[in-house]
Design an enzyme around this catalytic site. Structure first.
Site, mmCIF file in Angstrom:
data_model
loop_
_atom_site.group_PDB
_atom_site.id
_atom_site.type_symbol
_atom_site.label_atom_id
_atom_site.label_comp_id
_atom_site.label_asym_id
_atom_site.label_seq_id
_atom_site.Cartn_x
_atom_site.Cartn_y
_atom_site.Cartn_z
ATOM 1 C CE LYS A 1 -4.386 5.328 6.384
ATOM 2 N NZ LYS A 1 -3.311 5.303 6.956
ATOM 3 N NE ARG B 1 -6.741 -3.688 3.690
ATOM 4 C CZ ARG B 1 -5.602 -3.225 3.978
ATOM 5 N NH1 ARG B 1 -4.530 -3.713 3.532
ATOM 6 N NH2 ARG B 1 -5.631 -1.742 4.481
ATOM 7 C CD GLU C 1 2.202 6.663 7.050
ATOM 8 O OE1 GLU C 1 1.658 5.650 6.352
ATOM 9 O OE2 GLU C 1 3.385 7.093 6.840
#
Length: 575
Positions: free
Chosen positions: A286, A276, A51
């Site tokens: 983020k 992850r 994104e």
RNA sequence: UGCCCUGUGGUGUAACUGGCAACACAUCUGACUCUGGAUCAGAAGAGUUCAGGUUCGAAUCCUGGCGGGGCAGCCA
């Protein structure tokens, strides 16, 4: 039979000798089985779907290497697709940085750069189809009501009063949503699934919401935007993706992923989830990285202490090192915390082979060679990279006054300290043997100001005709020829291994390492360094790997320390 | 008191779907060396979360506990 056994023994032997990480993981075995079963016609087609709402970090690098790496390994393809369905959070700035980072890492999406927003028209049609099939409805519940109706983790939800509107009414309302008849949040389009599903994602999840906000690519064409779950599976389907690899938090979404594709009866990729990356002494989210940037704890997204791709690049990490790291850590489904030493190992491994050597003194101590002729100077040959003969040699100037590393001298050396001390002889790299004769100190502070030494002219080049040995070799710089510049020494951003795991009432910010940046202003370099280009990496002999920072000018260089060399003396000192 | 995922040396991953738990990082020796680097040789370190069960044989299969993670955005 016996031949087979023999072969196997040979193979086993070779496997034992083969170095490097294991190349097998659960995703590859799924793919192998799929290929064997003829699924997708033996095709492998992956995608990396960021994104555009932030900068990429080392965790994304893991995913990029996985997706592009698998495609390459199976002779398949990998798309770069921006998941840009939420205009209020996304921006072209991020699109650009992401493209730059992916290609810097060494991956090529060729002509397959896509945006979920490219599919907005098709997605709208799919939504209409779902309505026509009686599988979606427009819901007028306010956001907090939706939440209330959803139930809880342990209690089933209840059905929306708008759930059984007619197809015609839904079609009409949905069109009005699209036409901008309603304010943000007034209505949504929802899937009609099961309000009592134990999987919360199946409780009539939202398909489209109203956002009167212009999109970085589609401008003001739309005021309704599709949600991730609906968009992602259909984008995968449109692009004929075979294996849609994502992180563990989407595990519970797989049911929905499959549901949409099944209802619409379209090409059906399979979603596979993996864990992850977590890295010790840093954060990889983020949100948290954004906070470090916004609140000024670091100088920006590319601060060399940041685990972002741009930060690592500025720090001096090579794409090759990052790819090697991704290979090294493997892929699995359990979440884990990878030790930073793995990352450091990866860069050293690469830079050792590729970085040219140079001599630099970071904490200078002046040395005067009393028996070296005043005003005399000579050029000595130095090897650029002992690991790579093709890198050639260079000339290094030598003269009566030098700088050596302050740490390389001790007035009262402890056991096992091999370097210079009063009366002891050491070698100056590529130069002569040197013996310390006396120590000059500041009368008031007691600080050592300079050393008076003698050299042995017979040892030019670094070896003695009489065969006597020295225990240490020091790096040095000729004072008269030295170029003075700046070096920035970095340490972990955080003081604890896992800043995500904080004590009650504390925040990851509370664990910031306030000594993570140390600036050295009085560093001396071989004169050749003045030509060093921004971004180039060097090994400063005996110290570590350093990279020319973008803040350098023609006359003033700034170096970032990428990583130290392995240092068994430093380890010994610690004990 | 819901559902899903997951537990293998200090760390990260393997173990060809049941056959002596392997590799890498880290750690520690030693050799070599004009980088206390690199390289090379070697050592120590898990009996696979626990308890049962199936089996000649279980990290792998079954049952039940325990631990870790995720899920109640009109975020992705």
């Amino acid at each position: 039979m016996s031949g087979n056994t023999e072969n196997r023994n040979i193979e086993n032997h070779n496997e034992k000798k083969a170095k490097g990480p294991s190349t097998s993981n659960f995703i590859k075995s799924i793919i192998n089985n799929d290929i064997k079963a003829g699924k997708y016609g033996g095709r492998v087609h992956t995608r990396f779907p960021p994104e555009p709402n932030g900068y990429l970090h080392i965790g994304h690098a893991k995913s990029i290497c996985l997706n592009f790496g698998i495609a390459a390994e199976y002779n398949g393809l990998c798309n770069l697709r921006f998941d840009d369905t939420n205009p209020v959070k996304e921006d072209v700035e991020y699109v650009d940085s992401i493209k730059e980072d992916v290609s810097w890492l060494g991956f090529d999406w060729q002509d397959r750069l896509f945006f979920a927003s490219d599919y907005f028209d098709q997605l709208y049609e799919f939504a209409v189809e779902l309505i026509k099939k009686g599988k979606a409805y427009v819901c007028d519940l306010a956001p907090d009501e939706v939440k209330e109706y959803r139930g809880t983790l342990t209690m089933p939800g209840k059905e929306s009063p708008y759930r059984n509107r007619s197809v015609e009414e839904n079609l009409d309302l949905f069109k009005q949503m699209r036409d901008g008849e309603f304010e943000d949040g007034l209505r949504v389009l929802r899937a009609k699934i099961d309000m009592s599903s134990p999987n919360m994602n199946m409780r009539d999840s939202t398909i489209y919401r109203i956002k009167h906000s212009s999109h970085h690519r589609t401008g003001d064409k739309w005021c309704i935007y599709p949600m991730y779950d609906f968009t992602h599976c259909l984008s995968d389907s449109i692009e004929r993706i075979t294996h849609s690899l994502c992180t563990l938090e989407f595990e519970n979404h797989r049911l929905l992923y499959d549901w949409y594709l099944d209802q619409l009866d379209v090409y059906h990729p399979q979603q596979i989830e993996f864990a992850r990356l977590n890295l010790s002494y840093t954060v990889l989210s983020k949100r948290k990285l954004l906070r470090l940037v916004r609140q000024g704890y670091v100088s920006g997204w590319d601060d060399p202490r940041m685990p972002t791709i741009s930060g690592l690049r500025r720090r001096g990490y090579s794409p090759r090192a990052i790819r090697f790291f991704a290979e090294l850590i493997g892929i699995a489904k359990k979440d884990s915390l990878v030790d930073l030493s793995m990352l450091e190992f990866s860069v050293r491994e690469d830079l050792n082979k590729h970085a040219p050597r140079i001599m630099a003194v970071l904490n200078p101590l002046k040395v005067i060679i009393d028996n070296y002729p005043d005003g005399h100077e000579e050029e000595l040959d130095a090897i650029n990279n002992p690991e790579d003969p093709s890198a050639g040699t260079r000339k290094v100037p030598f003269s009566k006054v030098l700088y050596i590393e302050r740490d390389d001298f001790m007035e009262q050396p402890p056991r096992k300290f091999f370097r210079l001390s009063p009366g002891r002889e050491v070698r100056l790299r590529y130069a002569y043997f040197l013996t310390c004769q006396s120590v000059i100190k500041d009368d008031t502070t007691g600080k050592i100001i300079e050393l008076h030494c003698t050299y042995d002219p017979e040892t030019k080049g670094g070896s003695s005709p009489d065969g006597r040995k020295v225990k240490a070799t020091l790096h040095w710089v000729s004072a008269r020829h030295a170029v003075k510049s700046e070096v920035r020494i970095y340490d972990h951003l955080f003081t604890i291994e896992n800043p995500n795991d904080t004590e009650d009432g504390k925040d990851f910010i509370d664990y910031l390492n306030h000594d993570s940046l140390k600036v050295l202003q009085e560093c001396y370099f071989e004169p050749g360094i003045i030509n060093a280009k921004i971004g180039s990496t060097y090994q400063f002999e005996r110290l570590g790997y350093f990279c020319v920072d973008k803040e350098s000018t023609d006359t003033h260089k700034v170096f970032n320390r990428t990583v130290t060399l392995r240092d068994s003396w430093a380890k010994h000192k610690k004990r």
